[in-house]
Design an enzyme around this catalytic site. Sequence first.
Site: not given
Length: 380
Positions: A279-281
Amino acid sequence: MMTPMRYVVLVLVIIISLHYIVSFSNENYGRATSLSHIKQSIGNQLKVGDTMPPYKVPIPEEYYNHPNTTSHTSRRANATFVILARNGDLNGVVSSMKQVEDRLNKKYHYPYVFLNEQPFEENFKKRVSELTDSKVEFGLIPHDHWYQPEWIDEARATESREKMVKDNVIYGGSVPFNSGFFYRHELLKKYQYYWRVEPDVKFFCDLNYDPFLIMQDQNKMYGFTISLYEYEATIPTLWKATREFINANPGLLASDNAMAFLSDDGGETYNRCHFWSNFEIGNLDLWRGEAYGKYFDFLDEKGGFYYERWGDAPVHSIGAALFAKKDQIHFFNDIGYRHEPFQHCPQGDSHKQGKCWCDSAQNFDYEWYSCLNRYDKLFA
C-alpha cells in the site's frame, strides 16, 4: 460526622454547580469552557505546532463528502490507481478493486493503470472494466524493466535465490520490479500521483474525502498505512551501499528528512524499518527526481536486487525518508487496510466515522514488530 470521602464528593458537587451557574450567567466563560471550543482549540494547536505527527492533525472539514449527500467536490488531482498483476491474479484483483470502488472511487472516478509482463487476456480486461465507470488502461512492462540485466552473473543470482528459498526467506525466489521501474512506464508519465493496489487485499473503511487532494494540497510525497522491520536476510548489504551513496552525494538529501526513522545512530546503521509498500500513495515526482533516480541507478549497479533481495519496500522507504522532508511522509490513519498477515484498523472516532468492519482490537500499529512508534518520534 462526615467521612473524608463525603467531603471530597461535596467539594466536587460545589465546583461543578458553580461551573454551570457561571456558564449560564457569563456568556464569555461559557463559550471558553464549552467542549466544542476546547476541541477547536486543540485542533488549532495541532495545526500550528510541530510536536505531533501530521496524521493527528484533523483533515479540514471542507475535504469531506458526507455520506448523506449526493454532491461531491469536482476538484481532482492528477492521479491514478496502479495495479501490477498477472492474468492468474484476476479473482484477487476483482476483490481488491471492488473494495476500492465501494469504499472510495465510486465518488471520485479516478482511473486505473494495470501493468503485466505478459499481455492481459480479454477476460481479465472485461471483468475489471465492468467494476468501474472510470477509465482503465492496460500496459505491458518492457522487457528491460522486468528481467535482470545481461551483465548480471546468472549463476550467482540463481544460486542466491535458491539459497533464500531453501532458508525460507520471504519472496526470496523473486526479482523486484517496483523499486525503480514502475514510474517510468509510458502509461504513468501523464500522472503526478498514484495509489498502489495489490490483489487480495482488504479495505475496511469508507473514505469520505479524497486522499489524493490531501497529498496535493499539503505537499505530501509519500503515504503509508503499515510500517515494520525488514527481514535482514534479504538486504545484508543494502545499507552499506546506501551509506556509500550518501557519502558521495550529501547534497541530495532533503533538509529535515526522516533519517531517524531508518537509523538510531545518525545513519551509521540501519534499523530495518520500512513502509510496507504493497500500500502506498505517492507523488511520482519523488521517484522521478534527481536524487532518487541517482540512488536507484547506484543500487542497480551494485546488483543487490538480483544477488540479494532488495525489495521495493526498503528501497522506496529509504528513498522517501532521505529525499523528502519528514512532514511530507503521511500515515493514512483512517484507511483501514489488510495485506496478509498484517492489518491497520483505525481506532476511536475514525473507526466509527469510516464504518470500518475490522476489529479495532486487531491492529498492528504498535505491535513489537511495527515501526509506527519510530515514525511518531520523528515529530516528538
